[in-house]
Design a protein around this motif. Sequence first.
Motif, PDB file in Angstrom:
ATOM      1  N   VAL A 261       0.860  -1.173   0.000  1.00 13.43           N
ATOM      2  CA  VAL A 261       0.000   0.000   0.000  1.00 13.43           C
ATOM      3  C   VAL A 261       0.904   1.232   0.000  1.00 13.43           C
ATOM      4  CG1 VAL A 261      -1.748   1.340   1.227  1.00 13.43           C
ATOM      5  CG2 VAL A 261      -1.865  -1.162   1.225  1.00 13.43           C
ATOM      6  N   VAL A 262       0.735   2.082  -0.990  1.00 15.00           N
ATOM      7  CA  VAL A 262       1.530   3.298  -1.110  1.00 15.00           C
ATOM      8  C   VAL A 262       0.581   4.488  -1.107  1.00 15.00           C
ATOM      9  CG1 VAL A 262       3.182   4.586  -2.521  1.00 15.00           C
ATOM     10  CG2 VAL A 262       3.271   2.081  -2.464  1.00 15.00           C
ATOM     11  N   GLU A 292      -6.609  -6.312   3.945  1.00 13.64           N
ATOM     12  CA  GLU A 292      -7.333  -5.597   4.999  1.00 13.64           C
ATOM     13  C   GLU A 292      -6.373  -5.113   6.081  1.00 13.64           C
ATOM     14  OE1 GLU A 292     -10.268  -8.333   6.325  1.00 13.64           O
ATOM     15  OE2 GLU A 292     -11.722  -7.814   4.749  1.00 13.64           O
ATOM     16  N   LYS A 293      -5.419  -5.954   6.467  1.00 17.44           N
ATOM     17  CA  LYS A 293      -4.484  -5.574   7.525  1.00 17.44           C
ATOM     18  C   LYS A 293      -3.506  -4.495   7.046  1.00 17.44           C
ATOM     19  CE  LYS A 293      -4.671  -9.844  10.236  1.00 17.44           C
ATOM     20  NZ  LYS A 293      -3.905 -10.938  10.876  1.00 17.44           N
ATOM     21  N   ALA A 294      -3.057  -4.598   5.808  1.00 17.50           N
ATOM     22  CA  ALA A 294      -2.130  -3.595   5.279  1.00 17.50           C
ATOM     23  C   ALA A 294      -2.819  -2.239   5.159  1.00 17.50           C
ATOM     24  CB  ALA A 294      -1.601  -4.038   3.914  1.00 17.50           C
ATOM     25  N   GLN A 295      -4.074  -2.238   4.719  1.00 25.13           N
ATOM     26  CA  GLN A 295      -4.806  -0.980   4.600  1.00 25.13           C
ATOM     27  C   GLN A 295      -5.107  -0.376   5.968  1.00 25.13           C
ATOM     28  OE1 GLN A 295      -7.856  -0.630   1.252  1.00 25.13           O
ATOM     29  NE2 GLN A 295      -7.670  -2.859   1.417  1.00 25.13           N
ATOM     30  N   ALA A 298      -2.031   1.334   7.117  1.00 23.22           N
ATOM     31  CA  ALA A 298      -1.807   2.553   6.342  1.00 23.22           C
ATOM     32  C   ALA A 298      -2.702   3.685   6.840  1.00 23.22           C
ATOM     33  CB  ALA A 298      -2.062   2.289   4.855  1.00 23.22           C
ATOM     34  N   ARG A 299      -3.938   3.373   7.188  1.00 22.04           N
ATOM     35  CA  ARG A 299      -4.853   4.405   7.696  1.00 22.04           C
ATOM     36  C   ARG A 299      -4.379   4.944   9.043  1.00 22.04           C
ATOM     37  NH1 ARG A 299      -8.651   0.791   5.307  1.00 22.04           N
ATOM     38  NH2 ARG A 299      -9.675   1.783   3.505  1.00 22.04           N
ATOM     39  N   LYS A 300      -3.831   4.077   9.868  1.00 19.40           N
ATOM     40  CA  LYS A 300      -3.294   4.537  11.158  1.00 19.40           C
ATOM     41  C   LYS A 300      -2.111   5.476  10.934  1.00 19.40           C
ATOM     42  CE  LYS A 300      -4.716   0.545  13.950  1.00 19.40           C
ATOM     43  NZ  LYS A 300      -4.248  -0.593  14.792  1.00 19.40           N
ATOM     44  N   LEU A 301      -1.291   5.169   9.954  1.00 18.58           N
ATOM     45  CA  LEU A 301      -0.143   6.024   9.673  1.00 18.58           C
ATOM     46  C   LEU A 301      -0.589   7.370   9.115  1.00 18.58           C
ATOM     47  CD1 LEU A 301       2.296   3.393   8.079  1.00 18.58           C
ATOM     48  CD2 LEU A 301       2.348   4.336  10.400  1.00 18.58           C
ATOM     49  N   VAL A 302      -1.636   7.374   8.309  1.00 17.61           N
ATOM     50  CA  VAL A 302      -2.183   8.640   7.817  1.00 17.61           C
ATOM     51  C   VAL A 302      -2.637   9.507   8.969  1.00 17.61           C
ATOM     52  CG1 VAL A 302      -4.076   9.710   6.542  1.00 17.61           C
ATOM     53  CG2 VAL A 302      -2.856   7.808   5.536  1.00 17.61           C
TER      54      VAL A 302
END
Length: 307
Positions: A261-262, A292-295, A298-302
């Motif tokens: 996910v980028v 699902e886990k990668a996304q 990524a949302r937490k990092l956003v």
Amino acid sequence: MAYVTGTALLAAFVVGCSADTGTGGSAADSKSGEETIAAAAPGKYRTLPAPCRAVEQSTLKDLLPGAAELTEDQQRKVYEGTAAVTYDTDRRVGCRWKSEGASSSHSLFIDFERVVSYDLSVSDDDRAREVYTKKETAAGLSSPSATPDATENTENAEDSTENNANKEDKGEKKTPPADSEKTSGETSDSTSGNASDSTSHSLTGPTSDDKSAEPENTDDGADTSDESLQPRILDDLGDSAFLDDLLTRAGSTAQHRTVKVVFRTSNVIVTVEYTEQPAVSTVVPDSKELQEKAQALARKLVDEFSE
């Protein structure tokens, strides 16, 4: 009388020089002002977070289930992660975690890249957008219609079709477009490129030509025919984002799946890579679960960048 005249003449000369100097200075200032170029706006982010501390331990426990089988000291080492080697930590940092379990191994890698434009006329955000677009294109997810060359080729093709239709009505002989050979070559390259992508980014595991490598049991609970699991653009993550899903197998060894996910947020580009490799070669990693886990990560990092 002559002395007085000389003194007056000297005073007039000094005044004249002072006036010329003032005029010259004004002209220089005016010219300098004309040559000044306003610098583009700097990026929102001037620093990067510590990558190995960017993921909470509770999240790591979920992403690295094999660590639960280790001793407390071993778990601590796993959750600490290993920082990526970079030459400028103000511009790029990363961290990697890995755990080995009885049934499978998992690895996680995150990369933070802060893009800085060295062109005064280009903002950091615009430069970051260019860097992100190259990554998206490399994943085969950019739309060809978005490029000027593709638009021009489409318009030329439409004009050629219309001209041939008019000639057919008049009984004239049709003529191919001037760049028909080039168009044919581009179509061939595009087709082969798509075929390569459908293989390297396949969600269905082994191909029909590789009978010897076909798993006897692929009961992994994933509906690999679901188009929603295909590599795609993500509309709800940062300023722009995409997801890539790559299933890799080498001979008779266990295959592994990597979900990437980028996303871009202002002048920072974040990459999340989550990989699973089952211990048994006949098991196909679950694409839906990994995505699902990668996304979710990524949302937490956003959210961390938004704070």
